[in-house]
Design a protein around this motif. Structure first.
Motif, PDB file in Angstrom:
ATOM      1  N   LYS A   6     154.479  27.702  11.271  1.00  0.00           N
ATOM      2  CA  LYS A   6     154.395  26.231  11.208  1.00  0.00           C
ATOM      3  C   LYS A   6     155.438  25.584  12.123  1.00  0.00           C
ATOM      4  O   LYS A   6     155.185  24.565  12.750  1.00  0.00           O
ATOM      5  CB  LYS A   6     154.592  25.758   9.764  1.00  0.00           C
ATOM      6  CG  LYS A   6     153.338  25.968   8.935  1.00  0.00           C
ATOM      7  CD  LYS A   6     153.501  25.491   7.524  1.00  0.00           C
ATOM      8  CE  LYS A   6     154.436  26.359   6.742  1.00  0.00           C
ATOM      9  NZ  LYS A   6     154.022  26.794   5.447  1.00  0.00           N
ATOM     10  N   LEU A  35     155.332  37.945   4.766  1.00  0.00           N
ATOM     11  CA  LEU A  35     154.348  36.861   4.617  1.00  0.00           C
ATOM     12  C   LEU A  35     155.034  35.497   4.552  1.00  0.00           C
ATOM     13  O   LEU A  35     154.543  34.525   5.128  1.00  0.00           O
ATOM     14  CB  LEU A  35     153.462  37.101   3.387  1.00  0.00           C
ATOM     15  CG  LEU A  35     152.550  38.342   3.490  1.00  0.00           C
ATOM     16  CD1 LEU A  35     151.750  38.551   2.215  1.00  0.00           C
ATOM     17  CD2 LEU A  35     151.603  38.239   4.688  1.00  0.00           C
ATOM     18  N   ILE A  36     156.165  35.410   3.875  1.00  0.00           N
ATOM     19  CA  ILE A  36     156.881  34.116   3.830  1.00  0.00           C
ATOM     20  C   ILE A  36     157.447  33.801   5.221  1.00  0.00           C
ATOM     21  O   ILE A  36     157.311  32.687   5.732  1.00  0.00           O
ATOM     22  CB  ILE A  36     158.032  34.127   2.793  1.00  0.00           C
ATOM     23  CG1 ILE A  36     157.479  34.330   1.373  1.00  0.00           C
ATOM     24  CG2 ILE A  36     158.831  32.820   2.854  1.00  0.00           C
ATOM     25  CD1 ILE A  36     158.555  34.382   0.286  1.00  0.00           C
ATOM     26  N   SER A  66     154.777  32.729   7.562  1.00  0.00           N
ATOM     27  CA  SER A  66     154.216  31.441   7.154  1.00  0.00           C
ATOM     28  C   SER A  66     155.122  30.299   7.639  1.00  0.00           C
ATOM     29  O   SER A  66     154.663  29.333   8.263  1.00  0.00           O
ATOM     30  CB  SER A  66     154.084  31.435   5.623  1.00  0.00           C
ATOM     31  OG  SER A  66     153.899  30.150   5.130  1.00  0.00           O
ATOM     32  N   ILE A  67     156.398  30.424   7.375  1.00  0.00           N
ATOM     33  CA  ILE A  67     157.327  29.348   7.761  1.00  0.00           C
ATOM     34  C   ILE A  67     157.437  29.254   9.283  1.00  0.00           C
ATOM     35  O   ILE A  67     157.304  28.176   9.870  1.00  0.00           O
ATOM     36  CB  ILE A  67     158.722  29.570   7.126  1.00  0.00           C
ATOM     37  CG1 ILE A  67     158.623  29.424   5.599  1.00  0.00           C
ATOM     38  CG2 ILE A  67     159.754  28.602   7.702  1.00  0.00           C
ATOM     39  CD1 ILE A  67     159.920  29.675   4.843  1.00  0.00           C
ATOM     40  N   ARG A 127     147.156  33.646  -0.958  1.00  0.00           N
ATOM     41  CA  ARG A 127     148.314  34.354  -1.530  1.00  0.00           C
ATOM     42  C   ARG A 127     148.683  33.773  -2.886  1.00  0.00           C
ATOM     43  O   ARG A 127     149.010  34.495  -3.829  1.00  0.00           O
ATOM     44  CB  ARG A 127     149.530  34.235  -0.589  1.00  0.00           C
ATOM     45  CG  ARG A 127     149.417  35.104   0.645  1.00  0.00           C
ATOM     46  CD  ARG A 127     150.433  34.665   1.687  1.00  0.00           C
ATOM     47  NE  ARG A 127     151.782  34.677   1.193  1.00  0.00           N
ATOM     48  CZ  ARG A 127     152.770  33.876   1.632  1.00  0.00           C
ATOM     49  NH1 ARG A 127     152.529  33.003   2.593  1.00  0.00           N
ATOM     50  NH2 ARG A 127     153.967  33.960   1.127  1.00  0.00           N
ATOM     51  N   PHE A 170     162.190  30.475  -3.929  1.00  0.00           N
ATOM     52  CA  PHE A 170     161.370  31.692  -3.861  1.00  0.00           C
ATOM     53  C   PHE A 170     162.258  32.932  -3.903  1.00  0.00           C
ATOM     54  O   PHE A 170     161.906  33.943  -4.462  1.00  0.00           O
ATOM     55  CB  PHE A 170     160.563  31.733  -2.557  1.00  0.00           C
ATOM     56  CG  PHE A 170     159.382  30.827  -2.577  1.00  0.00           C
ATOM     57  CD1 PHE A 170     158.330  31.073  -3.446  1.00  0.00           C
ATOM     58  CD2 PHE A 170     159.310  29.728  -1.751  1.00  0.00           C
ATOM     59  CE1 PHE A 170     157.232  30.232  -3.481  1.00  0.00           C
ATOM     60  CE2 PHE A 170     158.224  28.880  -1.772  1.00  0.00           C
ATOM     61  CZ  PHE A 170     157.181  29.138  -2.641  1.00  0.00           C
ATOM     62  N   HIS A 189     164.056  23.248   8.510  1.00  0.00           N
ATOM     63  CA  HIS A 189     163.074  23.538   7.463  1.00  0.00           C
ATOM     64  C   HIS A 189     163.803  24.113   6.258  1.00  0.00           C
ATOM     65  O   HIS A 189     164.771  24.845   6.401  1.00  0.00           O
ATOM     66  CB  HIS A 189     162.064  24.567   7.997  1.00  0.00           C
ATOM     67  CG  HIS A 189     160.938  24.843   7.047  1.00  0.00           C
ATOM     68  ND1 HIS A 189     159.809  24.056   6.996  1.00  0.00           N
ATOM     69  CD2 HIS A 189     160.774  25.804   6.120  1.00  0.00           C
ATOM     70  CE1 HIS A 189     158.991  24.524   6.066  1.00  0.00           C
ATOM     71  NE2 HIS A 189     159.560  25.589   5.519  1.00  0.00           N
ATOM     72  N   TYR A 225     147.976  30.874   2.737  1.00  0.00           N
ATOM     73  CA  TYR A 225     148.924  30.496   1.684  1.00  0.00           C
ATOM     74  C   TYR A 225     148.172  30.280   0.369  1.00  0.00           C
ATOM     75  O   TYR A 225     148.583  30.761  -0.694  1.00  0.00           O
ATOM     76  CB  TYR A 225     149.706  29.231   2.075  1.00  0.00           C
ATOM     77  CG  TYR A 225     150.857  28.980   1.131  1.00  0.00           C
ATOM     78  CD1 TYR A 225     152.096  29.585   1.347  1.00  0.00           C
ATOM     79  CD2 TYR A 225     150.698  28.199   0.001  1.00  0.00           C
ATOM     80  CE1 TYR A 225     153.135  29.399   0.469  1.00  0.00           C
ATOM     81  CE2 TYR A 225     151.744  28.006  -0.892  1.00  0.00           C
ATOM     82  CZ  TYR A 225     152.963  28.606  -0.646  1.00  0.00           C
ATOM     83  OH  TYR A 225     153.989  28.436  -1.523  1.00  0.00           O
TER      84      TYR A 225
HETATM   85  N1  URA Z   1     157.188  28.134   2.331  1.00  0.00           N
HETATM   86  C1  URA Z   1     156.176  28.336   3.205  1.00  0.00           C
HETATM   87  O1  URA Z   1     155.901  27.500   4.044  1.00  0.00           O
HETATM   88  N2  URA Z   1     155.488  29.496   3.127  1.00  0.00           N
HETATM   89  C2  URA Z   1     155.757  30.464   2.237  1.00  0.00           C
HETATM   90  O2  URA Z   1     155.097  31.490   2.234  1.00  0.00           O
HETATM   91  C3  URA Z   1     156.789  30.229   1.317  1.00  0.00           C
HETATM   92  C4  URA Z   1     157.518  29.065   1.399  1.00  0.00           C
END
Ligand code: URA
Length: 434
Positions: free
Chosen positions: A187, A179-180, A183-184, A168, A207, A82, A165
């Protein structure tokens, strides 16, 4: 338990329990907790932070908020890759067939692009006929047959992340490490990854703007990986200037095809080799990173990686005559040369600004519903620290709208900074954290 108590607790800087985090994620996913309360809690998390345990609990709650892709039928260790996003990032298109040609099983559901960073699925859809939506059975069957399948996210994976997301994004709460990270990782866990190689981009087009914050994000994700039993390696890569030469969907697909045939821009080559070498290592296909890189280069030279890409496209019903002859791809109406105004060294090419121009030309989406123009984009033949002559062509803008192409050219001439002094070139691979 109620959401007000949870918001108050985090607002006061206290640690949330696993039950409280699950209560929030389940309630928000099922629309029982409204956006205004969720955004209040998210802002409190943004300001007060989270412990590693809280971040892991949040990750797992989000991962289990929807379906979990079960890849156990494959009977293989699935190592996923990723990227935290970038401009000109066509790494997956190259890396995945390349490692698949060396025996790393690739079963990947990828995303579409939003904002100035492009998505792998949009790029693949610029190949006529390529089907990005397959049933899960067919997806798994393809991996069994040819060792690779690359499709769009068709299942309801981590819906809590999707909602959070968007929330945010509209409440200035994106740039938070817990949070990032959650989030990653949510998934990745939902998409069946057992081991994970993360490309954490650093610089103006990413980011994370500096190595320090990227390191913190990487450490957080590795810790989540440990607590969630998913071995994770993070590779910090430079995203201050666009990766490779091309930005834009078809243009990047063509660059990826050329790469697989041996025409490799140096920065892109370094990123592909580093990520791939670790994917091989985590797949138990080679302990030695440098040896793994050599094997990857061999499979570029002997054409196996390119042939694996053809196999992938064919299996997903794409028209391989476009891959065999890239001149067949539809071109944008206008190809405007970018001409250097003076002699000197390229000092800076701000990746995010280039990404935004490509988006303005139609290569990306501002809103989810926007339609992408696959043909448009930018090619820059020069990288930071390279010398240019006065009036030298340093790239092209590809556009379908003359007015837009003029405005894009004006902007790009300002973005490419040329100076008499040769700048120090930043490394492409900045750090590896395991
Ligand atoms: N990529 C993501 O999937 N989520 C985030 O919060 C930032 C980058």
């Amino acid at each position: 338990m109620n959401i007000l108590e949870i918001i108050e607790k985090k607002r006061n800087g206290k640690v949330l329990s696993k039950d409280e985090i699950e209560f929030f994620i389940n309630g928000y996913t099922n629309n029982e907790i409204p956006d205004y309360q969720a955004s209040s809690l998210i802002m409190a998390i943004f300001i007060k932070g989270m412990t590693k345990q809280e971040t892991t609990d949040l990750t797992l709650a989000m991962a289990h908020s929807g379906e979990i892709l079960d890849l156990s039928k494959l009977n293989k260790t699935i190592v996923d890759k990723h990227s935290s996003g970038g401009v000109g990032d066509k790494v997956s298109l190259i890396l995945l067939p390349l490692v698949a040609s060396l025996g790393v099983p690739v079963a990947k559901m990828s995303g579409r692009g939003l904002g100035f960073t492009g998505g792998t699925i949009d790029k693949l859809e610029s190949i006529p006929g390529y089907k990005t939506t397959l049933s899960v059975d067919k997806f798994i069957n393809n991996v069994n047959e040819i060792g690779i399948s690359l499709i769009a996210q068709t299942m309801n994976l981590a819906p809590a992340d999707k909602k959070l997301y968007a929330l945010r994004d509209s409440t200035a709460c994106i740039e938070s490490i817990p949070l990032i990270a959650s989030s990653i990782m949510s998934k990745k866990i939902a998409s069946g990854a057992q081991k994970i190689v993360l490309d954490i981009t650093v610089g103006s087009g990413a980011f994370m703007k500096d190595i320090e914050s990227a390191t913190k994000l990487a450490e957080e994700m590795i810790e989540i990986g440990k607590l969630a039993n998913r071995e994770t390696v993070c590779i910090l890569t430079n995203m201050d200037e666009p990766l490779g030469w091309a930005v834009g969907n078809t243009l990047e697909v063509i660059e990826a095809i050329n790469f697989l045939k041996g025409n490799m821009p140096e920065d892109l080559k370094q990123v592909v080799l580093e990520l791939g070498a670790y994917m091989m290592k985590l797949s138990n296909l080679g302990e030695n990173i440098e040896e793994n890189k050599k094997k990857m280069l061999q499979n570029i030279e002997n054409g196996k990686a390119y042939r694996k890409f053809i196999e992938l496209v064919k299996m997903q019903e794409g028209d391989i005559s476009y891959i065999e002859n890239t001149d067949k791809f539809e071109k944008a109406k206008y190809g405007i040369p970018i001409i250097s105004k003076k002699e000197g060294y390229i000092n800076r090419i701000d990746a995010s600004k280039i990404g935004k121009i490509a988006c303005y030309l139609g290569a990306g989406r501002i809103k989810k519903e926007d339609k992408i123009d696959y043909t448009v984009g930018i090619i820059l033949d020069k990288k930071v620290s390279e010398k240019v002559k006065e009036k030298e062509i340093i790239g092209y803008i590809y556009a379908n709208d003359q007015e837009k192409s003029k405005k894009a050219l004006e902007q790009i001439e300002k973005i490419i900074e040329i100076d008499n002094v040769k700048p120090k070139k930043l490394d492409t691979i900045l750090k590896i954290i395991k």
